[in-house]
Design an enzyme around this catalytic site. Structure first.
Site, PDB file in Angstrom:
ATOM      1  N   GLY A  30       0.824  -1.213   0.000  1.00  0.00           N
ATOM      2  CA  GLY A  30       0.000   0.000   0.000  1.00  0.00           C
ATOM      3  C   GLY A  30       0.848   1.248   0.000  1.00  0.00           C
ATOM      4  CD  GLN A  61       3.438   6.122   2.383  1.00  0.00           C
ATOM      5  OE1 GLN A  61       2.519   5.524   1.824  1.00  0.00           O
ATOM      6  NE2 GLN A  61       4.448   5.491   2.976  1.00  0.00           N
ATOM      7  CB  CYS A  93       5.513   2.852   7.370  1.00  0.00           C
ATOM      8  SG  CYS A  93       4.977   4.271   6.430  1.00  0.00           S
ATOM      9  CG  LEU A  94       7.523   1.887   1.274  1.00  0.00           C
ATOM     10  CD1 LEU A  94       7.069   2.367  -0.098  1.00  0.00           C
ATOM     11  CD2 LEU A  94       8.772   1.037   1.149  1.00  0.00           C
ATOM     12  CG  HIS A 134      -0.217   1.823   7.155  1.00  0.00           C
ATOM     13  ND1 HIS A 134       0.685   1.728   8.190  1.00  0.00           N
ATOM     14  CD2 HIS A 134       0.424   2.512   6.170  1.00  0.00           C
ATOM     15  CE1 HIS A 134       1.817   2.322   7.849  1.00  0.00           C
ATOM     16  NE2 HIS A 134       1.690   2.813   6.621  1.00  0.00           N
ATOM     17  CD  GLU A 135      -0.685   2.793   2.654  1.00  0.00           C
ATOM     18  OE1 GLU A 135      -0.323   3.982   2.745  1.00  0.00           O
ATOM     19  OE2 GLU A 135       0.108   1.840   2.764  1.00  0.00           O
ATOM     20  CG  HIS A 184       0.404   7.381   5.238  1.00  0.00           C
ATOM     21  ND1 HIS A 184       1.506   7.936   5.844  1.00  0.00           N
ATOM     22  CD2 HIS A 184       0.700   6.067   5.048  1.00  0.00           C
ATOM     23  CE1 HIS A 184       2.428   6.982   6.016  1.00  0.00           C
ATOM     24  NE2 HIS A 184       1.956   5.846   5.550  1.00  0.00           N
TER      25      HIS A 184
END
Lengths: 185, 166
Positions: free
Chosen positions: B47, B52, B97-98, B139-140, B143
């Site tokens: 995701g 991001q 997370c990236l 999670h996304e 953001h």
């Protein structure tokens, strides 16, 4: 940021009292050392803390131990400092496996921790967190265990689940386990 | 098409609230191509949220097919202006997370959700999903409100053993 540093692991043990962490923090701050990672818990009435600190390259084990002189005397703590080699600073985790969480509870008996952790070790599973408590009536004590581990992706998780169920039956305890892929988001 | 640079915390953009998408035009389509290419360029990554990559618009992409292990999924999902309507069956799960490299943590997520969103054409849709896909969507979506998993860390061991002093 990338200037050379010396790294140390510090272990602190002693009777718990209010302000220990603040005293340790103060000693390290005044020493000019940086707390990178730390973990602290209370076992029985024992305060136990593990710290990974970094300091300038001229810092030695003796210099760090001496910074704790006052707090050790005042609080009767045992402080042990160990210098770390470079490979001990960061955790090597090339392929994050699956997260395995195991909850166990039941009547206490010898060998619970050994048998569960031995099963995991045989499957190349690395335990990353373990807590146990023994409580209840002294004649019939209850045991609780909470365990987190990293399961490599090539482990046969169905067989592992079967083995944990068999172990639960043998030990006459409840074992609940969950296997989760760590979400990369 | 190009792979976009993924911002890492403490970049302040990651703590900002993203704007609703209003114009469903060709610039959105062009962004989405790069956005999806960026998601798919990260091995095992399931995701990505637009902030991001520095775009403060309410857009997320989910692709559970990229996971290490098979999980029930709806393939590649692009959710525009997503809103979680219902959440249930909460569970502690672990995520990375990236934008916060080299660190994973345990967080509480709903394993069953209903989400409202708009598609590429601006049509309003609803999706009910579970488990890994539900986890990724939460999670996304976080953001888009400037919420990172660092805001939601839980320590299950201390929860389990918290007890009265005697």
């Amino acid at each position: 940021m990338n200037e050379p540093k010396n790294y140390f692991a510090i272990f602190v043990l002693g009777t718990d009292s209010i302000g220990i962490v603040a005293d340790i923090g103060k000693a390290l701050f005044e020493l000019g050392a940086n707390i990178n990672d730390s973990s602290h818990t209370i076992i029985g009435n024992q305060f136990a803390m593990l710290l990974l600190i970094s300091a300038a390259p001229n810092y030695t084990v003796e210099k760090i131990q001496s910074a704790f002189q006052d707090v050790t005397k005042k609080r009767g703590l045992t402080v042990y400092t160990h210098q770390l080699s470079h490979e001990d600073i960061y955790r090597k985790n090339p392929v994050p496996g699956q997260l395995c969480v195991i909850h166990l509870y039941g009547a206490d008996k010898p060998g619970i921790v050994y048998q569960v952790t031995n099963l995991l070790a045989k499957n190349s599973i690395n335990i990353t967190d373990l807590s146990t408590r023994r409580f209840g009536n002294e004649l019939k004590p209850i045991y609780i265990m909470y365990l987190e581990a990293e399961v490599p992706n090539d482990v046969d998780t169905r067989k592992l689940g079967d083995d944990l169920n068999k172990l639960a039956a043998n030990l006459k305890v409840e074992i609940k386990y969950e296997l989760e892929e760590v979400a990369s988001l | 098409m190009s792979i976009l640079n993924v911002l890492e915390y403490p970049d302040p953009i990651l703590k900002q609230v993203s704007e609703e998408v209003i114009n469903f035009d060709s610039s959105l389509e062009i962004f989405l191509k790069d956005f999806i290419e960026t998601l798919n360029s990260h091995k095992y990554c399931v995701g990505l949220a637009a902030p991001q990559v520095g775009n403060l618009q309410r857009i997320i992409a989910i692709n559970i097919l990229q996971a290490r292990k098979p999980h029930p999924n709806n393939g590649l999902l692009v959710l525009i202006n997503p809103k979680i309507l219902e959440a249930s069956n909460f569970k502690i799960v672990r995520e990375g997370c990236l934008s916060i490299p080299d660190f994973t943590a345990n967080v509480k997520r709903a394993m069953k959700i209903k989400v409202k969103f708009q598609n590429l054409k601006g049509e309003t849709k609803e999706l009910e999903t579970t488990d890994f896909e539900a986890h990724a969507i939460q999670h996304e979506t976080d953001h888009l409100d400037g919420i990172l998993f660092l805001d939601r860390i839980t320590l299950p061991s201390s929860n389990l053993f918290r007890r009265k002093q005697f």
